[in-house]
Design a protein around this motif. Structure first.
Motif, PDB file in Angstrom:
ATOM      1  N   UNK A   1      96.049 -84.937 105.265  1.00 25.03           N
ATOM      2  CA  UNK A   1      95.161 -85.879 104.581  1.00 25.03           C
ATOM      3  C   UNK A   1      94.212 -85.138 103.640  1.00 25.03           C
ATOM      4  N   UNK A   2      93.651 -84.035 104.100  1.00 20.95           N
ATOM      5  CA  UNK A   2      92.724 -83.250 103.277  1.00 20.95           C
ATOM      6  C   UNK A   2      93.455 -82.634 102.092  1.00 20.95           C
ATOM      7  N   UNK A   3      94.678 -82.133 102.309  1.00 19.56           N
ATOM      8  CA  UNK A   3      95.442 -81.526 101.219  1.00 19.56           C
ATOM      9  C   UNK A   3      95.768 -82.557 100.136  1.00 19.56           C
ATOM     10  N   UNK A   4      96.147 -83.758 100.546  1.00 22.18           N
ATOM     11  CA  UNK A   4      96.441 -84.808  99.563  1.00 22.18           C
ATOM     12  C   UNK A   4      95.198 -85.191  98.779  1.00 22.18           C
ATOM     13  N   UNK A   5      94.059 -85.265  99.447  1.00 23.50           N
ATOM     14  CA  UNK A   5      92.806 -85.596  98.762  1.00 23.50           C
ATOM     15  C   UNK A   5      92.421 -84.495  97.776  1.00 23.50           C
ATOM     16  N   UNK A   6      92.620 -83.256  98.159  1.00 18.09           N
ATOM     17  CA  UNK A   6      92.285 -82.129  97.283  1.00 18.09           C
ATOM     18  C   UNK A   6      93.183 -82.128  96.044  1.00 18.09           C
TER      19      UNK A   6
END
Length: 59
Positions: free
Chosen positions: A20-25
């Protein structure tokens, strides 16, 4: 109300959070890159009209 049947392991929950964090970044980097290219006037993947009455150029 929905209740999980079994406990989720910490490694699995951390893996989901990392995705989730990687997609947001990636989304934030893409939007920042697009904004920079629009300001420079070198956009290729984004089409917009300039006659909205808003002038972003400092001339």
């Amino acid at each position: 109300m929905a209740v999980p049947k079994k406990r989720v392991s910490k490694s699995r929950s951390k893996a989901r959070k990392a995705v989730w964090i990687r997609q947001a970044k990636q989304a934030s980097q893409k939007s920042l890159s697009l904004a920079k290219s629009i300001l420079k006037g070198k956009q290729t993947s984004f089409i917009y009209t300039e006659n909205l009455g808003i002038n972003f150029n400092k001339e």
